[in-house]
Design an enzyme around this catalytic site. Sequence first.
Site, PDB file in Angstrom:
ATOM      1  N   ARG A  52     -51.038  18.950 -41.642  1.00 63.85           N
ATOM      2  CA  ARG A  52     -50.742  20.081 -42.532  1.00 63.85           C
ATOM      3  C   ARG A  52     -51.956  20.311 -43.419  1.00 63.85           C
ATOM      4  NH1 ARG A  52     -45.833  16.588 -43.804  1.00 63.85           N
ATOM      5  NH2 ARG A  52     -44.338  17.045 -42.152  1.00 63.85           N
ATOM      6  N   ASP A  54     -54.826  21.754 -45.816  1.00 61.03           N
ATOM      7  CA  ASP A  54     -54.762  22.483 -47.087  1.00 61.03           C
ATOM      8  C   ASP A  54     -55.300  23.896 -46.972  1.00 61.03           C
ATOM      9  OD1 ASP A  54     -53.681  20.586 -48.702  1.00 61.03           O
ATOM     10  OD2 ASP A  54     -55.617  19.758 -49.338  1.00 61.03           O
ATOM     11  N   TYR A 112     -62.610  14.489 -38.592  1.00 66.94           N
ATOM     12  CA  TYR A 112     -62.896  15.569 -39.543  1.00 66.94           C
ATOM     13  C   TYR A 112     -64.393  15.619 -39.804  1.00 66.94           C
ATOM     14  CZ  TYR A 112     -58.057  16.300 -41.199  1.00 66.94           C
ATOM     15  OH  TYR A 112     -56.733  16.636 -41.317  1.00 66.94           O
ATOM     16  N   ARG A 199     -61.680  14.781 -48.423  1.00 68.13           N
ATOM     17  CA  ARG A 199     -62.381  15.531 -49.474  1.00 68.13           C
ATOM     18  C   ARG A 199     -62.757  14.633 -50.652  1.00 68.13           C
ATOM     19  NH1 ARG A 199     -58.479  20.459 -50.433  1.00 68.13           N
ATOM     20  NH2 ARG A 199     -59.880  20.755 -52.225  1.00 68.13           N
TER      21      ARG A 199
END
Lengths: 248, 248
Positions: A52, A54, A112, A199
Amino acid sequence: MEKQRVRLTVAYDGTNYHGWQLQDNGITIEEELNRCLSGLLGETIRVIGASRTDSGVHALGNVAVFDTESPMPAGKISYALNQRLPEDIRIQKSEAVSPDWHPRHCESRKTYEYRIYRAEFPMPVKRLYSYFTYNALDVGRMREAAAYLEGEHDFKSFCQTGSQAESTVRTIYTLWVEEQGQDLVIRVCGSGFLYNMVRIIAGTLMEVGQGKREPESMQDILKARDRASAGPTAPAHGLTLIRYEFFS
Amino acid sequence: MEKQRVRLTVAYDGTNYHGWQLQDNGITIEEELNRCLSGLLGETIRVIGASRTDSGVHALGNVAVFDTESPMPAGKISYALNQRLPEDIRIQKSEAVSPDWHPRHCESRKTYEYRIYRAEFPMPVKRLYSYFTYNALDVGRMREAAAYLEGEHDFKSFCQTGSQAESTVRTIYTLWVEEQGQDLVIRVCGSGFLYNMVRIIAGTLMEVGQGKREPESMQDILKARDRASAGPTAPAHGLTLIRYEFFS
């Protein structure tokens, strides 16, 4: 009619979406998939997403599944669905999976990338997909710091507070810092990630690169199990979900 | 007050602009530069652009000059102007030049890239800056064809009809076809380009790559001096003006 479960590999430009998950105050990827799939297949479809992401985060290969009674061959759904989706969402693959396969209930590996553009001034064609900084970043120091985070650790310090994760232990298989011209790419591959974990890792590594923290301080941050001990959460638009690999 | 002539290196994402040149029916790069420079310097500024790129074409380094009576040091204008410009236009450099320097009246070398993304389905994060094709392209054939266009030639066949260029002879120093993963990049460096010349070259090379034309046919196309003999004009969004080099 017999039901089939279909798995989608979903790519999107997150710029114009309020993230993956359905919500009241903005358009989401999940909502667009449900709307276009329901229109295509003539029944109410509710997808289940693997990650999910952001608001503002991009994906080359997020994953979703759904059940349908449609006899349309699973492999053809990608072509038909892409005709209905907005151009910033594109299915890369559609395939049949077993009826009990669930993207969050099976072992997987996720990759990622966090992309940083280093220059005196921002470059317009890079602004949507990388974070701009004019700060000098010492790549050697960032690599040294990154090495401390590889392996199995309790990443509570790298998890946004308020997250409801039961365990904050995760495994990072690799965490690389690569130079690609003026871009610096933080590529992380792991078993799973906590809320905002990539992040926060990117924001912390950038502070190490600027000399605001020592590479060795990663050990103390991990030990602290406290979000306040790590660096800031790097902006969403620099982050892209590259790939999912499933082991079942 | 003494006038100074200032040269700007201008980068932009062309997606939301009707090209460089001032016009009535849409916002242009030139218009935004004039508006923001006039506001910054408190006098009416009219820039002169080096390359009047088309609607949708991007630039990492287009060039413009203007005269001002402002005492602001030329090197500082980039910083101040970037505070006023929309985020899809960013000055990369500002510098003083001699009062008679003109970007279209001096010898220069320009580099353009035409980017093609080759895959079964489009990739959303690449859609604004590359042309998508699911057609197989034979890179060897495209390189063979490209070689015929290097050097000094009459490129009338590669010029959009209606152009008012006095001479259609230009020199291409290098025309390379590079593979960068799933991207194919046509990089061309030359003394100057006719209207739509790079996009027509790209469209013609893609037809060679698809087997619709032979590499050797480039010779006949050049000889024909007829736009109809070349391939289609490739879409604008795949084109980026990379760099200008001036020899005076």
